[in-house]
Scaffold this active site. Structure first.
Site, short mmCIF file in Angstrom:
data_model
loop_
_atom_site.label_atom_id
_atom_site.label_comp_id
_atom_site.label_asym_id
_atom_site.label_seq_id
_atom_site.Cartn_x
_atom_site.Cartn_y
_atom_site.Cartn_z
N ASP A 1 65.17 -3.32 -39.59
CA ASP A 1 66.00 -3.24 -38.40
C ASP A 1 65.08 -3.23 -37.17
OD1 ASP A 1 68.36 -3.00 -36.95
OD2 ASP A 1 68.48 -0.83 -37.15
N GLU B 1 63.58 -7.50 -33.64
CA GLU B 1 63.65 -8.68 -32.77
C GLU B 1 62.30 -8.99 -32.07
OE1 GLU B 1 67.28 -7.36 -34.01
OE2 GLU B 1 65.99 -6.17 -32.71
N ASP C 1 75.22 -4.92 -34.84
CA ASP C 1 76.00 -3.77 -34.39
C ASP C 1 77.38 -4.19 -33.87
OD1 ASP C 1 73.88 -2.17 -35.04
OD2 ASP C 1 73.09 -2.05 -33.00
#
Length: 789
Positions: free
Chosen positions: A407, A410, A484
């Site tokens: 997670d 990015e 999300d």
């Protein structure tokens, strides 16, 4: 007051300098050929063409006449030896293979690509290759009024992306996702065009921030990048399945996941203690609700340090993992890239000592604020860093963990830009590049390091990796969830085209957070979302801190009963789903498909965003609105059978159907088969029987069905330890002939193969490989006949 400094004559002060909106690469000056690369040198840059296969052509443009044929990490395909016929006329060069013809006009350079029938696939008009007003490299393509566009990875909105403008820049987006949300966590600069029933693909292999503009003009579209080259591949198709095969040949296909990864997953941000995890597992067991995976979000760590457990909250992690595994449940922990700045922390010490962290060109380490506070970030573009990071995962594998959740990769940073400073330099395996250029592959490279490290540690077992961020080709390493989302009905609706377009972008193993991550869910929404989740390739219920609980039993017995039914249904359908995963691993064709993939000539399927197919013969048409027990469905031409009632429904038209809260509308194409297994508490339980459901019709039909089996946990299938049972079915009015062919060395655990014939009459005869099958029973009311073969 007059400015008497040199700033007074700054070129931007008077605003009178000419603005150039577009600079064309212009005319060809000369050409050359080296190996299988054809180069064309123009007045304002250079272009190279290379056939990767006879049905895939690569085109590269550089305005600095400094062409590089080096590909990004997305590409795994090496160019084949392709026979190319060349021709030169007064106005153009022509390159032809058995599948494609490429015409390169000389003045100005324009590239038009045709199929073997002479039909234009991809063409350039008044504008072609060049620079736009911002100095971005850009490519213009003509657009037909009949063009429909799909793919583009993880994007919100409807299925068909015509009329949209999309940016590829991996972004942490917690704010509500909606059709306006442009850049999300994944950047997959690839799309498929469907025109008059035929498909072709285009992959723009640029790791820079890229933009696809299918909005500004009616008769053309563009794709552009903030730096570097134009480097794109055209795939000839001509069917959507052909395009997926060609694209996945370029960027790789997913390895078969472990079978446990296809079961039901339960998560929350966060299960904060060992006691809570054990309680969740026990509740599933007590309520006899199947589950294969429980997740650990960031609270399991010691002050959010990766490769640690909080010893107060999780005093015996190894025993907990072993105890859960004994009842068929795997534990999957989250691992983020941010490494806490802490001189007493081993991971940080090693990263500093070995120079493993991202840094500026001046040599100082880049630090960013994430969950652990001030943190350094491993430079995953370096082979030595990937090897180090992968090796560190023995911390997890040594205590029995077989799956990891990446997670915040990015990478997400708590600052105004929400990511790393674009001036940071990456080693890029001794080819240094800025983060601005390599931002979109940071999560991809972390996934590569994680997957390969876990694979090394698991002694032949298949690892499972889930990632939030990625680039084209991420399917080689990880499953992807859509980030999300929120507990809104609109997000349930949006999840279908998002997952279908991810599937069309090579990512077959995908799904949303069932029930919604943020905001508060409710019983009806969770029930309807679980019905959908039972058929999305990745099936996880996940919710955020501070929201109401949404485990299957959270909203009372009424909803729990239905939710349990659909989780059980997932396990019943696992043989069918697993066979489709095997097909995806071999061909790139997704498990969850838009109807246009199977019916590309049916215009009613082109923007059908609220239905999907599982394989080539099952349509799922969920209810996606509250307090609703009916909907309009579209079934393509042919006869379809209601999965629940065996009612025959004639296709080729829209129709209204009823579906109460307990019912997910499912339709099976008449004349085809599906496979079912046993309902069980986890995939660790062996099936006793395998059941094939055959839906016969009155007309003569032929259908081929493949059932795939292997051990579900190792890579032994690559050495021939698998089983393909291929059934070729011929249906007649009173007789069904099935020829069965076996391939592979694997012997399945199930003992008996049962065929349930739906729509049978009492006189029906089943022939299997020329012999009459034994009739076990016949139900005159349901018109079902059972055979053992």
């Amino acid at each position: 007051m007059l400015d008497d400094s040199s700033f007074a004559i700054h070129p931007g002060q008077n605003g009178k300098h000419a603005k150039v909106s577009y600079r064309d690469i212009s005319s060809i000056v000369r050409m050359s050929k080296e190996g299988n690369v054809y180069s064309y040198f123009c007045e304002a840059g250079s272009v190279a063409l290379q056939f990767v296969r006879e049905d895939i052509v690569r085109i590269v443009m550089n305005v600095d006449n400094n062409l590089s044929m080096k590909s990004s990490v997305a590409i795994v395909k090496k160019p084949e030896e392709v026979e190319v016929k060349t021709e030169e006329t007064e106005g153009c060069f022509i390159l032809s293979t058995n599948t494609l013809k490429v015409e390169i006009s000389k003045s100005p350079l324009r590239i038009n690509i045709f199929d073997t029938q002479g039909e234009l696939i991809v063409g350039e008009g008044a504008r072609g290759l060049g620079l736009n007003e911002k100095g971005d490299v850009i490519c213009h393509k003509m657009m037909s009024e009949h063009d429909h566009f799909y793919g583009f990875g993880e994007k919100t909105g409807f299925l068909d992306k015509r009329g949209e403008k999309m940016t590829m820049w991996n972004s942490d987006v917690y704010a509500p996702h909606n059709p306006e949300t442009n850049a999300l966590y994944q950047s997959i600069p690839y799309f498929m065009t469907l025109r008059d029933g035929k498909a072709h693909g285009l992959f723009f292999d640029s790791t820079w921030e890229t933009t696809f503009d299918l909005q500004s003009k009616e008769d053309s579209y563009t794709f552009s990048a903030a730096g570097g080259q134009i480097d794109y591949y055209v795939m000839a198709g001509p069917t959507p399945k052909d395009v997926l095969y060609q694209y996945s040949e370029l960027t790789g296909r997913m390895p078969l996941p472990p079978k446990w990864a296809l079961g039901y997953h339960q998560s929350r941000y966060s299960y904060e203690s060992e006691q809570e995890v054990r309680h969740i597992a026990k509740t599933f067991s007590d309520k006899k609700i199947p589950v294969d995976v429980i997740y650990l979000d960031i609270h399991y760590m010691d002050e959010y340090r990766v490769f640690t457990f909080n010893k107060l909250q999780f005093p015996t992690p190894e025993k907990m993992i072993q105890d859960l595994k004994e009842v068929g449940i795997r534990l999957v922990p989250i691992v983020d890239p941010g490494v806490k700045e802490d001189a007493e922390y081993e991971i940080y010490q090693e990263g500093i000592r070995e120079d493993y962290f991202c840094k500026y060109i001046e040599g100082n380490i880049y630090f960013g604020e994430v969950w652990p506070g001030n943190s350094a970030f491993p430079d995953f573009t370096s082979r030595s860093v990937r090897k180090w990071w992968g090796a560190k995962h023995s911390y997890y594998s040594d205590i029995g963990i077989e799956g990891i959740w990446n997670d915040m990769n990015e990478p997400a940073v708590f600052n105004e830009t929400k990511t790393m400073d674009v001036k940071v330099m990456h080693d890029n395996d001794n080819d240094p590049r800025t983060h601005r250029e390599l931002h979109n592959i940071y999560g991809f490279m972390m996934g590569k390091a994680t997957y390969e490290g876990m694979k090394d540690h698991l002694n032949g077992k298949r690892p499972f990796l889930l990632t939030r961020a990625g680039y084209a080709g991420i399917q080689r390493y990880a499953a992807v969830w859509t980030g999300d989302n929120r507990s809104f009905w609109e997000h349930l609706q949006m999840s279908l085209p998002m997952c279908m377009n991810l599937g069309l972008s090579g990512v077959a193993f995908t799904g949303p957070d069932v029930g919604g991550f943020a905001h508060d869910s409710n019983g009806e929404l969770l029930t309807r979302w679980t019905q959908v989740g039972a058929f999305t390739p990745y099936f996880r219920n996940h919710s955020a801190i501070g929201t109401v609980r949404q485990e299957p039993w959270s909203f009372g017995e009424k909803y729990e009963k239905i939710i349990k039914k659909y989780i059980e249904l997932r396990y019943q359908w696992l043989p069918q789903i697993y066979s489709l995963f095997e097909e995806a691993s071999r061909t790139g064709i997704p498990v969850m498909r838009p109807l246009l993939m199977e019916y590309p000539e049916d215009e009613n399927t082109y923007n059908l965003s609220d239905q999907f197919m599982i394989g080539d013969n099952v349509i799922v048409a969920p209810i996606l609105q509250p307090t609703t027990q009916h909907r309009v469905i579209y079934l393509p031409k042919g006869n379809w059978v209601n999965y629940w009632t065996d009612e025959l429904v004639v296709g080729g038209k829209h129709q209204l159907i009823e579906a109460d809260l307990e019912t997910l509308p499912i339709f099976i194409k008449q004349g085809t088969m599906i496979a079912h297994g046993d309902i069980k508490k986890s995939t660790d339980i062996v099936d006793v029987n395998r059941t094939l459901h055959l839906y016969v019709g009155d007309t003569n039909t032929t259908y081929t069905y493949s059932l795939y089996e292997d051990d579900g946990s190792t890579f032994a299938y690559k050495e021939g330890k698998y089983l393909y049972k291929t059934f070729t079915v011929h249906c007649y009015s009173n007789k069904v002939e099935i020829s069965v062919k076996d391939d592979g060395q694997y012997i399945p655990d199930w003992q008996e193969l049962i065929v349930v014939v739906h729509g049978a009459n009492s006189q029906l005869q089943l022939m299997v490989n020329g012999e009459i099958a034994k009739n076990k029973s016949y139900d005159n009311i349901s018109k079902k006949m059972l055979f053992s073969i």
